[in-house]
Design an enzyme around this catalytic site. Sequence first.
Site, PDB file in Angstrom:
ATOM      1  N   THR A 215      35.297  27.985  41.319  1.00 21.66           N
ATOM      2  CA  THR A 215      33.949  27.420  41.232  1.00 21.66           C
ATOM      3  C   THR A 215      33.542  26.681  42.511  1.00 21.66           C
ATOM      4  O   THR A 215      32.467  26.082  42.565  1.00 21.66           O
ATOM      5  CB  THR A 215      33.839  26.455  40.033  1.00 21.66           C
ATOM      6  OG1 THR A 215      35.027  25.680  39.970  1.00 21.66           O
ATOM      7  CG2 THR A 215      33.656  27.200  38.742  1.00 21.66           C
ATOM      8  N   HIS A 433      35.665  54.547  17.761  1.00 21.71           N
ATOM      9  CA  HIS A 433      36.092  53.141  17.745  1.00 21.71           C
ATOM     10  C   HIS A 433      35.059  52.272  18.490  1.00 21.71           C
ATOM     11  O   HIS A 433      34.594  51.255  17.968  1.00 21.71           O
ATOM     12  CB  HIS A 433      37.475  53.049  18.422  1.00 21.71           C
ATOM     13  CG  HIS A 433      38.053  51.675  18.458  1.00 21.71           C
ATOM     14  ND1 HIS A 433      39.098  51.291  17.663  1.00 21.71           N
ATOM     15  CD2 HIS A 433      37.741  50.582  19.197  1.00 21.71           C
ATOM     16  CE1 HIS A 433      39.402  50.028  17.920  1.00 21.71           C
ATOM     17  NE2 HIS A 433      38.589  49.587  18.859  1.00 21.71           N
ATOM     18  N   GLU A 434      34.698  52.718  19.680  1.00 19.00           N
ATOM     19  CA  GLU A 434      33.767  51.911  20.493  1.00 19.00           C
ATOM     20  C   GLU A 434      32.387  51.852  19.849  1.00 19.00           C
ATOM     21  O   GLU A 434      31.757  50.797  19.801  1.00 19.00           O
ATOM     22  CB  GLU A 434      33.660  52.467  21.927  1.00 19.00           C
ATOM     23  CG  GLU A 434      34.943  52.418  22.743  1.00 19.00           C
ATOM     24  CD  GLU A 434      35.588  51.038  22.776  1.00 19.00           C
ATOM     25  OE1 GLU A 434      34.880  50.032  22.664  1.00 19.00           O
ATOM     26  OE2 GLU A 434      36.833  50.979  22.872  1.00 19.00           O
TER      27      GLU A 434
HETATM   28  P1  ATP Z   1      40.768  27.414  42.765  1.00 17.11           P
HETATM   29  O1  ATP Z   1      40.663  26.427  41.667  1.00 17.11           O
HETATM   30  O2  ATP Z   1      41.221  28.744  42.280  1.00 17.11           O
HETATM   31  O3  ATP Z   1      41.486  26.916  43.976  1.00 17.11           O
HETATM   32  P2  ATP Z   1      38.225  26.755  43.923  1.00 17.11           P
HETATM   33  O4  ATP Z   1      37.391  26.107  42.881  1.00 17.11           O
HETATM   34  O5  ATP Z   1      38.848  25.886  44.929  1.00 17.11           O
HETATM   35  O6  ATP Z   1      39.270  27.726  43.246  1.00 17.11           O
HETATM   36  P3  ATP Z   1      37.037  28.035  46.148  1.00 17.11           P
HETATM   37  O7  ATP Z   1      38.308  28.455  46.778  1.00 17.11           O
HETATM   38  O8  ATP Z   1      36.332  26.877  46.729  1.00 17.11           O
HETATM   39  O9  ATP Z   1      37.285  27.817  44.605  1.00 17.11           O
HETATM   40  O10 ATP Z   1      36.020  29.236  46.053  1.00 17.11           O
HETATM   41  C1  ATP Z   1      36.377  30.569  46.327  1.00 17.11           C
HETATM   42  C2  ATP Z   1      35.229  31.262  46.997  1.00 17.11           C
HETATM   43  O11 ATP Z   1      34.162  31.440  46.073  1.00 17.11           O
HETATM   44  C3  ATP Z   1      34.654  30.461  48.137  1.00 17.11           C
HETATM   45  O12 ATP Z   1      35.264  30.812  49.328  1.00 17.11           O
HETATM   46  C4  ATP Z   1      33.200  30.859  48.144  1.00 17.11           C
HETATM   47  O13 ATP Z   1      33.003  31.948  48.994  1.00 17.11           O
HETATM   48  C5  ATP Z   1      32.927  31.293  46.724  1.00 17.11           C
HETATM   49  N1  ATP Z   1      32.152  30.262  46.022  1.00 17.11           N
HETATM   50  C6  ATP Z   1      32.554  29.527  44.966  1.00 17.11           C
HETATM   51  N2  ATP Z   1      31.587  28.705  44.568  1.00 17.11           N
HETATM   52  C7  ATP Z   1      30.544  28.894  45.385  1.00 17.11           C
HETATM   53  C8  ATP Z   1      29.246  28.324  45.493  1.00 17.11           C
HETATM   54  N3  ATP Z   1      28.820  27.374  44.656  1.00 17.11           N
HETATM   55  N4  ATP Z   1      28.443  28.780  46.465  1.00 17.11           N
HETATM   56  C9  ATP Z   1      28.839  29.724  47.320  1.00 17.11           C
HETATM   57  N5  ATP Z   1      30.055  30.295  47.286  1.00 17.11           N
HETATM   58  C10 ATP Z   1      30.898  29.904  46.334  1.00 17.11           C
END
Ligand code: ATP
Length: 615
Positions: A215, A433-434
Amino acid sequence: MKKQGPKNLPNKRNPFSFLLIIALLGAGLALFFQPEGSIFKKEDVENIPISQLLQKYRANELEKIVIDDQTITAKTIDGENVVSIRELSSNIKDLGLNDPEIETIVEIKDTASSKFWVNLLIGAAPFLLLIMFLVFLSKRAGNMGGESGPFSFGKSRAKTYDKTKHKTSFEDIAGAEEAKEEVFEIVDFLKHPKKYHKSGAKIPKGILLVGPPGTGKTLIARAIAGEASVPFFSVSGSEFVEMFVGVGASRVRDLFKTAKKNAPAIIFIDEIDAIGKQRGSGSGGGHDEREQTLNQILTEMDGFEPDASVIVLAATNRPDVLDKALLRPGRFDRRVHIDLPDMNAREKILAVHSKNKHLEKNVDLKKISSKTVGFSGADLENVMNEAAISSVKQRKKDIAQDDIDNAVEKVSLGPARKSRRINKKERNIIAHHEVGHAISGHFTKNCEPVHKISIISRGGALGVTWFLPTEDTYLNSEQKMKDEMVSLHGGRVAERLIFGQTTTGASNDLERITNIARSMIMTYGMGDEKQLGPVVFHKKSRGFSGIEIESEKEFSENTARLIDKNVQILVQEAEDTSTKILKTNLQLLKTISKDLLEKENISQKEFLAYFEKKS
Ligand code: ATP
């Protein structure tokens, strides 16, 4: 085609080690070919006592004499070669030979000086090798930024981001407005610490970023560093944990020391739950090591001077497993929640990741965002990337809506496995099934609309019925869960109605149905009020590994029986409803299944058309 050499070969060789290797090789060769004091080939030479050789000299029988520090070698007038061992102490006069200055047949060979160098090199070789080894190790450690090698064992393995090269800003984060707002003051503090110190305000030392995977927690941490233009030290919690007790703690010390030296700075600890789990939870190996590491983090955070502008950010998906001591004021006392993006945020994230891509003009990102409920930012980034790859594969200039739609399917359901050969009979069962799922779901009030039915196997599934929510919801009603069970029953019920028996293909459906029913009764208090009352029977806890485990039963055998009965009633009711729906629509089930067998995929529009025709 021009062949390219390996690109990662170092192009600069160390001249010192190069010379050293040459010297050692030379010494080895010299040792190997070292002359044994003879000017003649060994096999041609006859060994004689020195007295005999001197006798020949006196009798003028020798044509040439060569003296070195070990031997006297001579050639007789008859062409014979002889050699005698010379005592080191004896000089030329003692031997009874004339001064070589007058005696032209005598030649003194100074092997001592050449041997001196050879001996020196041989004697020094082990030391030189050792020096070379040490130089090599320190170079390696240096090249890797101190990340590996025996000297850096206790050193932190934090990655440092160059603020000029990896500038991430808040603009790169789409959505997550509240999270951005919350961390904005951290940026301001890092930029103008004096302002805050003057007014006596304390800025939190630690901020915990909490949210599901992908996220953007790491992204936010990097954006804070980027906006504040301060060094950013990023390390994953698991990197502290080593086989040896004490290494983690020493790495923590080193990380904080480096950050303080570079203050104002940000330390980012990803997956802090790897080390920050509650202490004393007992099970699991490496327990002491983890506790020591955690204690060290707590100590370091306490040890910050009030004006030390180092802020520790940590990310986790499971704040519930963290040690209470980590979360108390003065440590990670501020939590920033980052949730899965909603419709609006998804559209913005898709736009961020479309920036460097060529999209066809009619691509509607809003439509894609409505199809991607429950996707994280990382999933959406993946969707755009898959779409770009697919358009390149098809040699298209721009990415079309179709490419993105397919990418959404690929990301949520797994890649299509078109090579999987399924026989006719099984395909027929899968199709029914589907369609059974789809029709059962369609006739309930609360099920999400059917988005697509497919009998192309994807990942582990042989077919798929894709229900897609039209909007983001945060609550699940009792009736919605019941309806979901009805649609899940549809596949198995259809098999029984059409083929007279069920298959193993329904096992996953049954598992999901049972889980829903159990949660309804045990967790959400949706069982028979008179029998069970609004009581939670399902006590969840997390084990050492973070996996949810059910704790000991805290209810009587009689209650257990009632719970089982309530679960069975719910499951049975759902099956009855599904059977009723499919029996009423048996012809439709057969027609749609037949079409699905031909087409392999049925879209939402095509599916809804059957019901319009019917009405
Ligand atoms: P984890 O918990 O698995 O470590 P994380 O929350 O740290 O994940 P990130 O590594 O920050 O997640 O996000 C992975 C990629 O997803 C980022 O490099 C980015 O490109 C994309 N991403 C995630 N959230 C956003 C956002 N709000 N806006 C733009 N890009 C995003």
